[in-house]
Write a protein that holds these residues in place. Structure first.
Motif, PDB file in Angstrom:
ATOM      1  N   PHE A  36       2.555   4.827 -14.567  1.00  0.00           N
ATOM      2  CA  PHE A  36       1.895   3.361 -14.511  1.00  0.00           C
ATOM      3  C   PHE A  36       0.993   3.158 -15.963  1.00  0.00           C
ATOM      4  O   PHE A  36       0.057   3.894 -16.179  1.00  0.00           O
ATOM      5  CB  PHE A  36       0.976   3.110 -13.271  1.00  0.00           C
ATOM      6  CG  PHE A  36       1.693   3.227 -12.025  1.00  0.00           C
ATOM      7  CD1 PHE A  36       1.953   1.925 -11.410  1.00  0.00           C
ATOM      8  CD2 PHE A  36       1.995   4.394 -11.249  1.00  0.00           C
ATOM      9  CE1 PHE A  36       2.754   2.072 -10.478  1.00  0.00           C
ATOM     10  CE2 PHE A  36       2.540   4.290 -10.173  1.00  0.00           C
ATOM     11  CZ  PHE A  36       2.911   3.214  -9.499  1.00  0.00           C
ATOM     12  N   ARG A  63       2.860  -4.697  -6.012  1.00  0.00           N
ATOM     13  CA  ARG A  63       3.200  -4.376  -4.696  1.00  0.00           C
ATOM     14  C   ARG A  63       4.442  -3.628  -4.527  1.00  0.00           C
ATOM     15  O   ARG A  63       4.725  -2.486  -4.161  1.00  0.00           O
ATOM     16  CB  ARG A  63       2.958  -5.224  -3.931  1.00  0.00           C
ATOM     17  CG  ARG A  63       2.933  -4.781  -2.265  1.00  0.00           C
ATOM     18  CD  ARG A  63       4.204  -5.060  -1.669  1.00  0.00           C
ATOM     19  NE  ARG A  63       5.050  -6.216  -1.790  1.00  0.00           N
ATOM     20  CZ  ARG A  63       6.314  -6.596  -1.660  1.00  0.00           C
ATOM     21  NH1 ARG A  63       7.267  -5.413  -1.489  1.00  0.00           N
ATOM     22  NH2 ARG A  63       6.838  -7.723  -2.055  1.00  0.00           N
ATOM     23  N   ARG A  65       6.475  -2.801  -6.793  1.00  0.00           N
ATOM     24  CA  ARG A  65       6.430  -1.285  -7.720  1.00  0.00           C
ATOM     25  C   ARG A  65       6.001  -0.163  -7.123  1.00  0.00           C
ATOM     26  O   ARG A  65       6.509   0.988  -7.062  1.00  0.00           O
ATOM     27  CB  ARG A  65       5.960  -1.545  -9.160  1.00  0.00           C
ATOM     28  CG  ARG A  65       5.965  -0.493 -10.075  1.00  0.00           C
ATOM     29  CD  ARG A  65       5.803  -0.913 -11.636  1.00  0.00           C
ATOM     30  NE  ARG A  65       6.467  -1.831 -11.990  1.00  0.00           N
ATOM     31  CZ  ARG A  65       6.132  -2.663 -13.114  1.00  0.00           C
ATOM     32  NH1 ARG A  65       4.982  -2.694 -13.558  1.00  0.00           N
ATOM     33  NH2 ARG A  65       7.174  -3.591 -13.718  1.00  0.00           N
ATOM     34  N   ARG A  66       4.951  -0.348  -6.596  1.00  0.00           N
ATOM     35  CA  ARG A  66       4.019   0.629  -6.030  1.00  0.00           C
ATOM     36  C   ARG A  66       4.814   1.529  -4.747  1.00  0.00           C
ATOM     37  O   ARG A  66       5.315   2.529  -4.773  1.00  0.00           O
ATOM     38  CB  ARG A  66       2.893   0.299  -5.493  1.00  0.00           C
ATOM     39  CG  ARG A  66       1.514  -0.014  -6.499  1.00  0.00           C
ATOM     40  CD  ARG A  66       0.278  -0.073  -5.798  1.00  0.00           C
ATOM     41  NE  ARG A  66      -0.175   1.404  -5.076  1.00  0.00           N
ATOM     42  CZ  ARG A  66      -0.117   1.438  -4.151  1.00  0.00           C
ATOM     43  NH1 ARG A  66       0.540   0.731  -3.051  1.00  0.00           N
ATOM     44  NH2 ARG A  66      -0.589   2.585  -3.406  1.00  0.00           N
ATOM     45  N   GLU A  67       5.415   0.439  -4.208  1.00  0.00           N
ATOM     46  CA  GLU A  67       6.368   0.686  -2.855  1.00  0.00           C
ATOM     47  C   GLU A  67       7.635   1.515  -3.543  1.00  0.00           C
ATOM     48  O   GLU A  67       8.018   2.468  -2.840  1.00  0.00           O
ATOM     49  CB  GLU A  67       6.741  -0.335  -2.014  1.00  0.00           C
ATOM     50  CG  GLU A  67       5.455  -1.000  -1.053  1.00  0.00           C
ATOM     51  CD  GLU A  67       5.888  -2.075  -0.291  1.00  0.00           C
ATOM     52  OE1 GLU A  67       7.119  -2.543  -0.455  1.00  0.00           O
ATOM     53  OE2 GLU A  67       5.094  -2.627   0.255  1.00  0.00           O
ATOM     54  N   GLU A  70       6.780   5.133  -4.609  1.00  0.00           N
ATOM     55  CA  GLU A  70       6.462   5.671  -3.230  1.00  0.00           C
ATOM     56  C   GLU A  70       7.724   6.367  -2.725  1.00  0.00           C
ATOM     57  O   GLU A  70       7.897   7.516  -2.314  1.00  0.00           O
ATOM     58  CB  GLU A  70       5.459   5.155  -2.587  1.00  0.00           C
ATOM     59  CG  GLU A  70       5.316   5.791  -0.922  1.00  0.00           C
ATOM     60  CD  GLU A  70       4.320   5.094  -0.334  1.00  0.00           C
ATOM     61  OE1 GLU A  70       3.531   5.799   0.578  1.00  0.00           O
ATOM     62  OE2 GLU A  70       4.117   3.954  -0.412  1.00  0.00           O
ATOM     63  N   HIS A  87      -1.144   7.611 -14.272  1.00  0.00           N
ATOM     64  CA  HIS A  87      -1.826   6.069 -14.614  1.00  0.00           C
ATOM     65  C   HIS A  87      -2.472   6.424 -16.053  1.00  0.00           C
ATOM     66  O   HIS A  87      -3.750   6.400 -16.185  1.00  0.00           O
ATOM     67  CB  HIS A  87      -2.900   5.765 -13.897  1.00  0.00           C
ATOM     68  CG  HIS A  87      -3.468   4.315 -13.883  1.00  0.00           C
ATOM     69  ND1 HIS A  87      -4.671   3.868 -13.193  1.00  0.00           N
ATOM     70  CD2 HIS A  87      -2.892   3.342 -14.637  1.00  0.00           C
ATOM     71  CE1 HIS A  87      -4.775   2.692 -13.728  1.00  0.00           C
ATOM     72  NE2 HIS A  87      -3.690   2.320 -14.465  1.00  0.00           N
ATOM     73  N   ILE A 198      -0.703   7.788  -6.474  1.00  0.00           N
ATOM     74  CA  ILE A 198      -0.235   6.495  -6.953  1.00  0.00           C
ATOM     75  C   ILE A 198      -1.254   5.545  -6.795  1.00  0.00           C
ATOM     76  O   ILE A 198      -1.865   5.271  -5.748  1.00  0.00           O
ATOM     77  CB  ILE A 198       1.029   6.053  -5.779  1.00  0.00           C
ATOM     78  CG1 ILE A 198       2.197   6.791  -5.843  1.00  0.00           C
ATOM     79  CG2 ILE A 198       1.366   4.704  -6.349  1.00  0.00           C
ATOM     80  CD1 ILE A 198       3.631   6.503  -4.898  1.00  0.00           C
ATOM     81  N   SER A 200      -3.738   2.443  -6.571  1.00  0.00           N
ATOM     82  CA  SER A 200      -4.052   1.395  -5.735  1.00  0.00           C
ATOM     83  C   SER A 200      -3.781  -0.050  -6.366  1.00  0.00           C
ATOM     84  O   SER A 200      -3.855   0.157  -7.883  1.00  0.00           O
ATOM     85  CB  SER A 200      -5.038   1.124  -4.936  1.00  0.00           C
ATOM     86  OG  SER A 200      -6.240   1.102  -5.841  1.00  0.00           O
TER      87      SER A 200
END
Length: 483
Positions: A36, A63, A65-67, A70, A87, A198, A200
């Motif tokens: 990230f 949101r 991208r995070r999902e 994961e 990160h 990951i 937040s």
């Protein structure tokens, strides 16, 4: 000799048809990594001539991208591998990991936009300085650049000749099978190499918060490869919507008037070759018609802009675009920009689209063209500011498609013809009963369709009878668009 490879995932968050992963999997040990990059979040300068500041990545795409990251971690874990998450700037994180894990080779996806190229060049320099071999692979388009009729530097700058040449002379390569993945390097923990959490939304950017649920959204757009395949199956096979794609693709309300595959394509959870293969199977098993062709036509449009950015690079981001126009005085009116960004222009069709974007991260393609035309051609505001606004909020943002299309509509891109839209005529054509406007502008819900797209035509008595006072309940128009 035992070889350890590192695969740096970028906008290719999938295991299916991933040539980078397949090539790296030939090693004895594999270390998958995702970074990230802090430079992709927060407020940044646009750069170049007449720069301005804007938010790089909004909550909706962050949101998604995070999902997707994961989901990739879970997919790799299920195949006996892992995904390290950092990160940090990739040039720093990857060099550190390569040293700690005794990596011999690093594999990654190459991308065409200038910021993306700059990052991978910094990564390449850092790794090669440490004696690590670097391998790039092009994986983001339907057609591989090596299979184009001409080198990308010589492709036509107009879509139709490009399309005709590609369709006549080029072939789509077969998707790459999911490889068996070698295990990670041994004893990573003892080397101080942790999987990493990951981050937040708030850790990515202090101003990011989880998007609020929105009942009016056309789709939830969950991130990840499995979600992409679910959507592809639902649209093509379960719903059988592909057979009518060309007739319905300009719809404004609903999940299935278009494929809605763009978020997964742009983040790389789904490859365009996988889509093409599914369309061909559908043509063999159900029907081949103008609609099945048209979905491939749209994928080729996407390719066109990827190759155009490979060809022209940073010229696309100049006020005068690749045509280097100097005859337009692009304005930077802060109050007008504020009203556009808030969905308060007083032009209902424009405002409805902007409000959907803000609430959901999505906007229909027809809306994107009209908002871009209104900003660039009716207001003559700096088209790049409008494109940057889309960059912030679109869940399916792709730099080449976004800035390429804005430049196209603004008359500084790939077509010399006038691309200005008659926004009112477009509204009447694509939202004839004003259902879309009423959906996103509840202030106008009681206004009949005859006035909903042009509320300024109502006199005081009509405004009173419909319960809306212009300038109070809904804004007066910024400009008059009466036709």
């Amino acid at each position: 000799m035992t070889e350890t490879a590192l695969v740096w995932f970028r906008r290719d968050l999938r295991v299916r048809d991933n040539p980078v992963l397949a090539a790296a999997a030939d090693a004895d040990h594999l270390l998958p990594v995702y970074c990230f990059d802090p430079r992709e979040y927060g407020t940044r300068a646009f750069g170049g001539a007449h720069s301005f500041r804007f938010e790089k990545t909004g909550s909706h795409r962050a949101r998604f991208r995070r999902e997707s990251v994961e989901a990739l971690r879970e997919s790799l874990s299920g195949r006996g591998s892992t995904l390290l998450v950092r990160h940090d700037r990739p040039e720093t994180a990857l060099a550190d990991l390569a040293a700690a894990a005794d990596v011999d080779r690093v594999w990654f996806q190459t991308l065409p936009a200038p910021e993306e190229v700059a990052v991978e060049n910094r990564v390449t320099t850092a790794l090669r300085d440490d004696g690590v071999a670097v391998h790039r692979r092009w994986t983001h388009t339907l057609y591989h650049p090596a299979d184009l009729p001409t080198p990308y530097t010589a492709i036509d700058d107009t879509y139709t000749p490009f399309r005709e040449a590609v369709e006549a002379k080029s072939t789509v390569r077969d998707p790459v099978a999911v490889p068996d993945l070698p295990p990670p390097p041994a004893e990573l923990d003892s080397r101080g190499v942790a999987p990493g959490a990951i981050p937040s939304l708030r850790e990515l950017d202090d101003d990011l918060t989880a998007p609020a649920p929105e009942d009016r959204a056309v789709h939830d757009f969950p991130g990840g490869e499995d979600a992409a395949l679910d959507r592809l199956n639902a649209y093509v096979w379960a719903g059988d919507h592909l057979r009518e794609y060309r007739e319905t693709r300009n719809g404004m309300v609903g999940a299935d008037y278009s494929s809605k595959l763009s978020p997964w394509l742009n983040e790389g959870c789904l490859s365009p070759r996988s889509v093409e293969r599914e369309v061909r199977r559908y043509e063999d098993e159900r029907v081949a018609n103008d609609s099945t062709y048209w979905l491939l036509f749209e994928l080729l449009w996407r390719d066109f802009f990827q190759f155009q950015f490979r060809k022209h690079g940073a010229a696309f981001f100049r006020p005068g675009g690749i045509r280097d126009r100097t005859d337009v005085d692009w304005r930077t009116d802060d109050e007008r920009l504020r009203r556009v960004r808030a969905g308060e222009t007083g032009i209902p069709f424009v405002d409805a689209n902007v409000r959907e974007l803000l609430a959901t991260g999505y906007m229909p393609n027809r809306g994107r063209q009209n908002v871009a035309s209104f900003v660039a051609n009716d207001l003559r505001l700096d088209w790049r500011v409008g494109a940057a606004f889309f960059e912030t909020h679109l869940v399916d943002y792709d730099p080449c498609s976004n800035y390429g299309n804005w430049a196209y509509v603004a008359g500084v891109g790939n077509d010399s013809r006038d691309r200005a839209f008659d926004v009112l005529e477009q509204a009447r054509t694509y939202d004839p009963d004003a259902r879309y406007v009423e959906r996103w502008i509840p202030e106008l819900a009681a206004v009949p369709p005859a006035y909903a797209h042009e509320p300024w035509r109502m006199d005081a008595a009509e405004q009173d009878s419909f319960g809306v006072e212009l300038g109070v309940d809904y804004p007066e128009p910024m400009v008059r668009l009466d036709s």
